[in-house]
Design an enzyme around this catalytic site. Sequence first.
Site, PDB file in Angstrom:
ATOM      1  N   VAL A 123      10.144  -2.287   1.618  1.00 19.01           N
ATOM      2  CA  VAL A 123       8.944  -2.471   0.794  1.00 19.01           C
ATOM      3  C   VAL A 123       7.753  -2.128   1.679  1.00 19.01           C
ATOM      4  O   VAL A 123       7.730  -2.487   2.853  1.00 19.01           O
ATOM      5  CB  VAL A 123       8.886  -3.950   0.331  1.00 19.01           C
ATOM      6  CG1 VAL A 123       7.536  -4.299  -0.249  1.00 19.01           C
ATOM      7  CG2 VAL A 123       9.994  -4.215  -0.674  1.00 19.01           C
ATOM      8  N   LYS A 124       6.788  -1.425   1.123  1.00 12.06           N
ATOM      9  CA  LYS A 124       5.648  -1.005   1.960  1.00 12.06           C
ATOM     10  C   LYS A 124       4.534  -2.043   1.850  1.00 12.06           C
ATOM     11  O   LYS A 124       3.604  -1.906   1.064  1.00 12.06           O
ATOM     12  CB  LYS A 124       5.184   0.394   1.538  1.00 12.06           C
ATOM     13  CG  LYS A 124       4.318   1.066   2.594  1.00 12.06           C
ATOM     14  CD  LYS A 124       4.185   2.546   2.345  1.00 12.06           C
ATOM     15  CE  LYS A 124       3.155   3.188   3.252  1.00 12.06           C
ATOM     16  NZ  LYS A 124       3.526   3.224   4.663  1.00 12.06           N
ATOM     17  N   ALA A 125       4.690  -3.109   2.643  1.00  9.27           N
ATOM     18  CA  ALA A 125       3.725  -4.213   2.602  1.00  9.27           C
ATOM     19  C   ALA A 125       2.943  -4.260   3.907  1.00  9.27           C
ATOM     20  O   ALA A 125       3.471  -3.914   4.972  1.00  9.27           O
ATOM     21  CB  ALA A 125       4.471  -5.533   2.404  1.00  9.27           C
ATOM     22  N   TYR A 136       3.642  -4.085   8.946  1.00 10.39           N
ATOM     23  CA  TYR A 136       3.054  -3.248   9.988  1.00 10.39           C
ATOM     24  C   TYR A 136       2.708  -4.036  11.240  1.00 10.39           C
ATOM     25  O   TYR A 136       2.263  -3.460  12.234  1.00 10.39           O
ATOM     26  CB  TYR A 136       1.897  -2.416   9.399  1.00 10.39           C
ATOM     27  CG  TYR A 136       2.537  -1.350   8.541  1.00 10.39           C
ATOM     28  CD1 TYR A 136       2.873  -0.112   9.068  1.00 10.39           C
ATOM     29  CD2 TYR A 136       2.963  -1.646   7.241  1.00 10.39           C
ATOM     30  CE1 TYR A 136       3.567   0.825   8.323  1.00 10.39           C
ATOM     31  CE2 TYR A 136       3.668  -0.719   6.489  1.00 10.39           C
ATOM     32  CZ  TYR A 136       3.964   0.519   7.037  1.00 10.39           C
ATOM     33  OH  TYR A 136       4.666   1.441   6.309  1.00 10.39           O
ATOM     34  N   PHE A 157       0.827  -1.211   0.000  1.00  8.29           N
ATOM     35  CA  PHE A 157       0.000   0.000   0.000  1.00  8.29           C
ATOM     36  C   PHE A 157       0.852   1.247   0.000  1.00  8.29           C
ATOM     37  O   PHE A 157       2.078   1.192   0.092  1.00  8.29           O
ATOM     38  CB  PHE A 157      -0.985  -0.025   1.177  1.00  8.29           C
ATOM     39  CG  PHE A 157      -0.363   0.107   2.549  1.00  8.29           C
ATOM     40  CD1 PHE A 157      -0.264   1.351   3.155  1.00  8.29           C
ATOM     41  CD2 PHE A 157       0.090  -0.997   3.243  1.00  8.29           C
ATOM     42  CE1 PHE A 157       0.281   1.485   4.426  1.00  8.29           C
ATOM     43  CE2 PHE A 157       0.642  -0.874   4.517  1.00  8.29           C
ATOM     44  CZ  PHE A 157       0.730   0.370   5.106  1.00  8.29           C
TER      45      PHE A 157
END
Length: 306
Positions: free
Chosen positions: A159-161, A165, A37
């Site tokens: 990496v923005k996965a 989070y 995202f």
Amino acid sequence: MAIQETELIWRNGKMIPWAEATTHVLTHGLHYGTSVFEGMRAYETPNKGVCVFRNPEHIKRFFYSASVYHFDLPYSQDEIMAACRDIVRENGLKSAYIRPIAFLGYGEMGPSSLAAPTDVVISAFPWGAYLGEDGMKNGVDVAISSWRRMAPGTVPAGVKAGGNYLSSRLISVEAKKHGYAEGIGLAHNGTVSEGAGENLFVINDGKVVTPPASDSILNGITRDTVITLLNDLGIDVQEKSFPREFLYGADEIFMTGTAAEVTPVRSVDGIKINHLDLPITKKLQQKFFGLFNGETEDKYGWLDPV
Ligand code: PMP
């Protein structure tokens, strides 16, 4: 903070009513964290109207994140950038947080599925100062977490996965339960990495330092913005590893992120810092927010009118 609902959500190429943007409980992403995202902001500016900030850079990272996890996004980067502008405009928003997400959808189970469809959804809604208006002005109290960030070669921090989070949640909830505004994660080797959702900058004797990509950070777009703006002010930024105790002796510390923007840090683990009343941080905040109030020239073309 409760989500402030807007009217429309973009899903797989179509605008649909907010309430209809639902998904099945057997969605792959829900079970295995297979989502990527972005978090972006739109601001109302005096010269260019409502603008998405650094739209191409965010969407480039979105496609990069998708490719690392073997997602096929059936759109071009230009189409997704256009959809980000549309979602702000069609919801009549003056300023917004924009959340594009791609996730493996319903159809097949098992972490290695390559047949699950990829759903792409973009929403936009109002979101004020992430760490509070008071924090933006006076600084926030943070603590080093007992949780380390994921080590290089495990799950890619750059990496923005969605799954990343889980680390942010552990770090941030722990800090908040102990009365701090945010938690800071250390890298696998014990050097300072970043906040749960923010990059970190430390200033000592006029020198600005931030951890490098190899210290398990997300390579933030606000981080890049801030490095550029500081360079424009004639201030060099060094990317290098530093130990935890470096924070306690800092003259200034600030955190950056799309949600957090440029937020000063007032104390770390109960030790007060910022003895110099934030000369560099304040100058930087003025430059950064000046991009949106018209005081800073948009010389890099970072504002994308909706
Ligand atoms: N690190 C983490 C872990 C984050 O979640 C974020 C927010 N996306 C950042 C750093 C800052 O990134 P950006 O400036 O691109 O929002």
